[in-house]
Motif scaffolding. Structure first.
Motif: not given
Length: 276
Positions: A191-198, A237-242, A264-273
């Motif tokens: 946290m801050p969290c992320h997803t990774h569809d891959r 944790s499925p790929s669509w999930s934080i 490892f760094d291939d992440m889709d970061h999620v804005p806290m907002a």
């Protein structure tokens, strides 16, 4: 072996607490004298545990559909308990607490045992499909250069140890695996969290005090849910999930990933907002 099917993010909007736990929570992985496994249809990962009082051999079941367990799979193992040994095709690998082992695709015979049957080792493992073989390798935690992140001000000061990774640790075909250790007094992970569809991911929480819990957060960023977890439990944790969590005490967790890549760094970061 338990089977867990893939789940749509649209479906979990209507899930009860009980249904969330049935689909994603993995309990009782380290039963004395047994090997327990959960097979997820999400990227075909298997999360398992072995706590051998006497030597226990890993067997392939109908779920694998192969002549032997690692015929078309690879595996990562971490011992979170007293010392024990993993024998792979006649070669012994003795693992102290927090030591790991990468096991190559094509390995036929795998046997778990403990130094002290009255105080058994606790082997946690992840296995995923593989299409190329890499050498079996013992991984000593003391030899891993940890990546220190976070701060006490954000309650997320932690060290990440990469056990199976293309840039550090053992090389593999698909599997990426490591351990995150929170410093005393710190409670948050990812946290801050992320997803990774891959890639999908499995978290295994341990070293959590008996009366403590982790509130593990999952779901789409704008449609989150939580699962209350206790010591030595895992979560899919499925790929669509934080995949994030906060504990009532500090803890350690093992993360295992498989999917399209090993970055490892291939992440889709999620804005806290946008979190809800």
């Amino acid at each position: 072996m338990e089977i867990r099917t893939a789940v749509s993010p649209r479906d979990i909007k209507a899930y009860t607490t009980e249904r969330m736990r049935e689909e994603f929570l993995i309990q009782d992985l380290l039963l004395p004298g047994k090997i327990k496994m959960v097979y997820s249809h999400v990227d075909r990962i298997i999360a398992g545990g072995a706590r051998p009082a006497e030597p226990i051999a890993l067997q392939a079941g109908k779920e694998i559909g192969a002549d032997f367990f690692l015929q078309r799979r690879e595996m990562g193992i971490v011992n979170i308990g007293p010392a024990g040994t993993v024998m792979v095709d006649g070669t012994e690998y003795r693992l102290e607490k927090s030591d790991g082992l990468y096991v190559s695709m094509g390995s036929k015979d795998l046997v778990f045992s403990s130094d002290d049957p009255k105080n058994p080792a606790k082997f946690y493992f992840n296995s995923c499909p593989a299409h190329a073989a890499f050498p079996t390798k013992k991984i000593l935690k003391k030899d891993i250069k940890g990546n220190h992140l976070g701060s006490i001000q954000q309650s997320n000061e932690r060290t990440i140890y990469k056990y199976i990774d293309p840039q550090a640790g053992a090389k593999s075909c698909q599997l990426v695996m490591g351990m995150t250790v929170l410093e005393p007094g710190n409670m948050w992970n990812s946290m801050p969290c992320h997803t990774h569809d891959r890639r999908m991911e499995v978290y295994f929480y341990f070293d959590l005090p008996e009366n403590a819990v982790v509130f593990h957060l999952m779901g789409e960023p704008a449609e989150t849910r939580h699962i209350v977890m206790r010591n030595e439990e895992a979560v899919i944790s499925p790929s669509w999930s934080i995949h994030s969590g906060v504990g009532t005490a500090s803890y350690t967790f093992i993360w295992g990933m498989c999917g399209e890549n090993q970055n490892f760094d291939d992440m889709d970061h999620v804005p806290m907002a946008i979190l809800k």
